[in-house]
Enzyme design. Structure first.
Site, PDB file in Angstrom:
ATOM      1  N   GLU A  96     -10.766   2.863   4.496  1.00  0.00           N
ATOM      2  CA  GLU A  96      -9.356   3.102   4.164  1.00  0.00           C
ATOM      3  C   GLU A  96      -8.908   2.155   3.063  1.00  0.00           C
ATOM      4  O   GLU A  96      -9.443   1.057   2.924  1.00  0.00           O
ATOM      5  CB  GLU A  96      -8.490   2.864   5.412  1.00  0.00           C
ATOM      6  CG  GLU A  96      -8.186   4.106   6.215  1.00  0.00           C
ATOM      7  CD  GLU A  96      -7.095   4.974   5.600  1.00  0.00           C
ATOM      8  OE1 GLU A  96      -6.884   4.901   4.370  1.00  0.00           O
ATOM      9  OE2 GLU A  96      -6.458   5.730   6.338  1.00  0.00           O
ATOM     10  N   ASP A  97      -7.918   2.579   2.310  1.00  0.00           N
ATOM     11  CA  ASP A  97      -7.307   1.699   1.320  1.00  0.00           C
ATOM     12  C   ASP A  97      -6.365   0.709   2.007  1.00  0.00           C
ATOM     13  O   ASP A  97      -6.418  -0.489   1.785  1.00  0.00           O
ATOM     14  CB  ASP A  97      -6.559   2.526   0.263  1.00  0.00           C
ATOM     15  CG  ASP A  97      -5.620   3.578   0.870  1.00  0.00           C
ATOM     16  OD1 ASP A  97      -5.595   3.747   2.113  1.00  0.00           O
ATOM     17  OD2 ASP A  97      -4.901   4.236   0.096  1.00  0.00           O
ATOM     18  N   ASP A 100      -1.203   0.947   7.768  1.00  0.00           N
ATOM     19  CA  ASP A 100       0.188   0.564   7.984  1.00  0.00           C
ATOM     20  C   ASP A 100       0.497   0.713   9.481  1.00  0.00           C
ATOM     21  O   ASP A 100       0.149  -0.155  10.274  1.00  0.00           O
ATOM     22  CB  ASP A 100       1.047   1.467   7.085  1.00  0.00           C
ATOM     23  CG  ASP A 100       2.510   1.127   7.084  1.00  0.00           C
ATOM     24  OD1 ASP A 100       2.861   0.024   7.542  1.00  0.00           O
ATOM     25  OD2 ASP A 100       3.328   1.942   6.633  1.00  0.00           O
ATOM     26  N   PHE A 149       5.835  -2.079  -0.242  1.00  0.00           N
ATOM     27  CA  PHE A 149       4.999  -0.956  -0.628  1.00  0.00           C
ATOM     28  C   PHE A 149       4.104  -1.338  -1.798  1.00  0.00           C
ATOM     29  O   PHE A 149       4.575  -1.783  -2.844  1.00  0.00           O
ATOM     30  CB  PHE A 149       5.862   0.251  -0.980  1.00  0.00           C
ATOM     31  CG  PHE A 149       5.081   1.517  -0.935  1.00  0.00           C
ATOM     32  CD1 PHE A 149       4.780   2.122   0.273  1.00  0.00           C
ATOM     33  CD2 PHE A 149       4.614   2.097  -2.105  1.00  0.00           C
ATOM     34  CE1 PHE A 149       4.024   3.281   0.325  1.00  0.00           C
ATOM     35  CE2 PHE A 149       3.856   3.263  -2.056  1.00  0.00           C
ATOM     36  CZ  PHE A 149       3.568   3.855  -0.845  1.00  0.00           C
ATOM     37  N   ARG A 162      -2.248   4.955  -9.274  1.00  0.00           N
ATOM     38  CA  ARG A 162      -3.580   4.801  -8.668  1.00  0.00           C
ATOM     39  C   ARG A 162      -4.562   4.118  -9.623  1.00  0.00           C
ATOM     40  O   ARG A 162      -5.500   3.472  -9.204  1.00  0.00           O
ATOM     41  CB  ARG A 162      -4.174   6.176  -8.295  1.00  0.00           C
ATOM     42  CG  ARG A 162      -3.487   6.867  -7.143  1.00  0.00           C
ATOM     43  CD  ARG A 162      -4.372   8.005  -6.641  1.00  0.00           C
ATOM     44  NE  ARG A 162      -3.639   8.984  -5.840  1.00  0.00           N
ATOM     45  CZ  ARG A 162      -3.426   8.883  -4.538  1.00  0.00           C
ATOM     46  NH1 ARG A 162      -3.852   7.839  -3.878  1.00  0.00           N
ATOM     47  NH2 ARG A 162      -2.764   9.828  -3.899  1.00  0.00           N
TER      48      ARG A 162
HETATM   49  P1  IMP Z   1      -0.268   4.782   8.415  1.00  0.00           P
HETATM   50  O1  IMP Z   1      -0.573   6.083   9.093  1.00  0.00           O
HETATM   51  O2  IMP Z   1       1.183   4.395   8.576  1.00  0.00           O
HETATM   52  O3  IMP Z   1      -1.183   3.658   8.856  1.00  0.00           O
HETATM   53  O4  IMP Z   1      -0.426   5.013   6.867  1.00  0.00           O
HETATM   54  C1  IMP Z   1      -1.669   4.974   6.302  1.00  0.00           C
HETATM   55  C2  IMP Z   1      -1.759   5.691   4.974  1.00  0.00           C
HETATM   56  O5  IMP Z   1      -0.523   5.673   4.255  1.00  0.00           O
HETATM   57  C3  IMP Z   1      -2.732   4.933   4.102  1.00  0.00           C
HETATM   58  O6  IMP Z   1      -4.011   5.511   4.198  1.00  0.00           O
HETATM   59  C4  IMP Z   1      -2.139   5.068   2.716  1.00  0.00           C
HETATM   60  O7  IMP Z   1      -2.694   6.187   2.070  1.00  0.00           O
HETATM   61  C5  IMP Z   1      -0.687   5.239   2.931  1.00  0.00           C
HETATM   62  N1  IMP Z   1       0.041   3.950   2.734  1.00  0.00           N
HETATM   63  C6  IMP Z   1       0.494   3.088   3.679  1.00  0.00           C
HETATM   64  N2  IMP Z   1       1.091   2.020   3.143  1.00  0.00           N
HETATM   65  C7  IMP Z   1       0.989   2.188   1.800  1.00  0.00           C
HETATM   66  C8  IMP Z   1       1.394   1.385   0.673  1.00  0.00           C
HETATM   67  O8  IMP Z   1       1.970   0.289   0.769  1.00  0.00           O
HETATM   68  N3  IMP Z   1       1.119   1.910  -0.553  1.00  0.00           N
HETATM   69  C9  IMP Z   1       0.472   3.105  -0.732  1.00  0.00           C
HETATM   70  N4  IMP Z   1       0.074   3.874   0.296  1.00  0.00           N
HETATM   71  C10 IMP Z   1       0.336   3.427   1.548  1.00  0.00           C
HETATM   72 MG    MG Z   2      -4.936   6.436   2.647  1.00  0.00          MG
END
Ligand code: IMP
Ligand code: MG
Length: 172
Positions: A96-97, A100, A149, A162
């Site tokens: 994963e990148d 969150d 963010f 990106r």
């Molecule tokens: P989660 O389901 O809330 O954990 O969100 C995860 C996904 O949301 C990650 O795989 C990212 O693609 C995107 N994401 C979450 N935070 C960020 C951020 O700060 N910048 C860009 N993408 C984010």
């Molecule tokens: Mg992602």
């Protein structure tokens, strides 16, 4: 006005990737490892990571969508592209990148488990640990951040930024 505040330079990211790649290479020595990149955000991280591994691996991608062009997870996760190679009995490392809330990852792990891999672990470049709303374990993590963010190095805001080589805090 949008402002981009530097968070991680290219050099810092490179050092982190070398460190993670060494751990993965040690931990998965003599294993049948498949890396599964979560598109689109992980594409740059995964490509740099694999070139620093000293073990053979297979690579595949999945694509899910959880953000509706905003800056917070909608919790409404959709599968756009599933794994294409056989993962039954194999060791899986999800790449994963950024993690969150963890909802996306939890959904992905539950989905992959149905194909009965030998193991599933998780590697992320960035961990927004304080914002976690799920009980998932991250096995390899590059940086823990509290900041808002982030964009760059694969991470987007509404599909922009990106291509930036470093990671920045986007102030809207
Ligand atoms: P989660 O389901 O809330 O954990 O969100 C995860 C996904 O949301 C990650 O795989 C990212 O693609 C995107 N994401 C979450 N935070 C960020 C951020 O700060 N910048 C860009 N993408 C984010
Ligand atoms: Mg992602």
């Amino acid at each position: 006005m949008q402002e981009l505040v530097p968070v991680l330079t290219e050099e810092e990211i490179e050092k982190t990737i070398i460190r993670i790649a060494q751990s993965i290479s040690l931990d998965y020595k003599d294993c049948d490892l498949i890396l599964i990149g979560v598109l689109k955000g992980s594409f740059i991280f995964l490509s740099d990571l694999v070139r620093n591994l000293s073990i053979p691996v297979k690579i595949d991608f999945i694509r899910v969508s959880s953000y509706d062009n905003g800056t917070s997870s909608s919790g409404n996760i959709k599968f756009i592209n599933d794994v294409g190679i056989e993962i039954k009995g194999k060791d899986i490392l999800v790449i994963e990148d950024i993690i969150d809330t963890g909802f996306t990852l939890e959904y992905i792990i539950n989905h992959l488990k149905k194909s009965e891999p030998a193991s599933i672990k998780v590697c992320t470049l960035i961990d927004k640990l304080e914002r976690r709303k799920t009980d998932i374990k991250i096995d390899y993590s590059g940086h823990i951040t509290k900041e808002g963010f982030l964009v760059g190095y694969g991470l987007d805001y509404a599909e922009n930024f990106r291509n930036l080589p470093g990671i920045f805090h986007l102030k809207l």
